[in-house]
Design an enzyme around this catalytic site. Structure first.
Site, PDB file in Angstrom:
ATOM      1  N   SER A 207      39.783 -22.895  23.263  1.00 24.60           N
ATOM      2  CA  SER A 207      38.638 -23.434  24.012  1.00 24.60           C
ATOM      3  C   SER A 207      37.486 -22.953  23.445  1.00 24.60           C
ATOM      4  O   SER A 207      37.080 -21.718  22.714  1.00 24.60           O
ATOM      5  CB  SER A 207      38.771 -23.114  25.479  1.00 24.60           C
ATOM      6  OG  SER A 207      37.276 -23.488  25.959  1.00 24.60           O
ATOM      7  N   TYR A 222      38.152 -17.882  32.906  1.00 26.76           N
ATOM      8  CA  TYR A 222      38.547 -18.859  31.929  1.00 26.76           C
ATOM      9  C   TYR A 222      38.248 -18.489  30.502  1.00 26.76           C
ATOM     10  O   TYR A 222      39.097 -18.716  29.673  1.00 26.76           O
ATOM     11  CB  TYR A 222      38.019 -20.208  32.409  1.00 26.76           C
ATOM     12  CG  TYR A 222      38.555 -21.316  31.297  1.00 26.76           C
ATOM     13  CD1 TYR A 222      39.818 -21.900  31.465  1.00 26.76           C
ATOM     14  CD2 TYR A 222      37.466 -21.780  30.435  1.00 26.76           C
ATOM     15  CE1 TYR A 222      40.095 -22.957  30.415  1.00 26.76           C
ATOM     16  CE2 TYR A 222      37.829 -22.896  29.676  1.00 26.76           C
ATOM     17  CZ  TYR A 222      39.247 -23.411  29.653  1.00 26.76           C
ATOM     18  OH  TYR A 222      39.562 -24.306  28.619  1.00 26.76           O
TER      19      TYR A 222
END
Length: 335
Positions: A207, A222
């Site tokens: 990500s 996250y």
């Protein structure tokens, strides 16, 4: 007294002094400027080749005829599965919902009638014996098959932006289990099979939250879990290159999926199908890559901004999204 003709007049002798030599620092400055120009041009040309000219590999011929895709029922995972099938690979689809797995299986067979599909219903957020049994089902599904590609696409994040102390324990634990533990367990199950055959490719979906920006406030767990994925992938790339196994972390920024808080109304936000095509073209090359070319432009632009400014910008976005959610659903989300 008679004057001599003008043309006979001898000019006054003139002397010109040579220009002083350039100081050493000037030559060094010129050399440094040339080096920067050449390196920048080479970097730009290399990026052009990666983004537009470099051919994708024949995955089935290079790695094997079967691929495993986790999180295959929606978004990037579904699009990657369909694109792999179109490229001639058979599929092991891993997802939580048997109904969604069956639906995607039908879509795959419609897109590529010759594709064989096996489905494994496995909640990647499971713990203990449930997690071990789920991994065992994946191992059983690939046993005896020429598994060449593993795509660890499944991911989990917060349902909404929140300060760390506001995130419920079950939420951040699920993020860690899916993004860290499940990816590690499934890689551990499949990589030895690839190494024994001397070929294979593992693609872990990272990500931009852990790489492109210095911090990702209000989504801390996250972003941290995706930083693990990045370092895990790059370390395994070095470990297993000698065994013919290419391990890669692919870094998406926003893609128009259910997990993303944005919709595909920007030239920088691809559809899952656009992203999947770019992602498959990158398999087997760098240990870390940004498959979609417009995302790499965004990364470059972000690199020009001071970290403090990026952090403040991301913090304000997180706070705004948090406040919007609170206004919409009330305090119970954060209690």
């Amino acid at each position: 007294m008679a004057l001599l003709p003008a043309e006979s007049e001898a000019p006054w002798p003139t002397t010109t002094s040579p220009s002083p030599p350039a100081p050493p620092w000037f030559a060094l400055l010129v050399a440094l400027g040339l080096f920067v120009v050449v390196r920048t041009a080479a970097t730009f040309l290399a990026w052009l080749r990666r983004a537009f000219l470099r051919p994708g590999r024949d995955l089935a011929a290079r790695y094997g005829t079967w691929a495993v895709v986790t999180g295959a029922t929606d978004g990037i995972g579904r699009a990657v599965a369909l694109e792999l099938a179109r490229r001639g690979l058979h599929l092991v689809l891993v997802g939580r919902s048997p109904e969604k797995l069956a639906r995607v299986g039908k879509e795959v067979r419609a897109a590529a009638p010759a594709c064989k599909v096996r489905s494994v219903a496995f909640d990647l957020a499971a713990t203990g014996d449930d997690a071990r049994r789920g991994v065992a089902r994946v191992v059983a599904a690939v046993e005896g098959r020429d598994v060449g590609v593993l795509v660890n696409n499944a991911g989990a994040t917060y349902p909404c932006a929140a300060y760390f102390h506001e995130v419920e324990e079950r939420v951040w634990e699920a993020v860690v289990r899916v993004n860290v533990e499940a990816a590690t367990r499934i890689t551990r199950a499949v990589v030895p099979l690839m190494a024994a055959r001397g070929r294979g490719a593992v693609v872990n979906v990272g990500s931009g939250s852990s790489v492109v920006v210095p911090a990702f406030p209000l989504y801390a767990v996250y972003a941290a879990s995706k930083a693990y994925v990045d370092q895990f992938s790059r370390s395994l790339s070095v470990e297993y290159k000698q065994y013919g196994v290419d391990v890669q972390c692919q870094i998406p920024l926003y893609v128009a999926t259910k997990m993303s808080p944005v919709k595909g109304d920007s030239p920088f936000i691809p559809s899952p199908e656009e992203y999947a095509k770019a992602a498959l073209r990158c398999i087997g090359y760098e240990a870390r890559c940004v498959p979609y070319w417009r995302h790499s432009v965004q990364w470059f632009l972000a690199s020009l901004v001071p970290d403090a400014a990026l952090n403040q910008w991301r913090l304000q976005i997180g706070i705004r999204k948090r406040n919007e959610t609170k206004a919409l659903v009330g305090e119970k989300v954060y209690s």
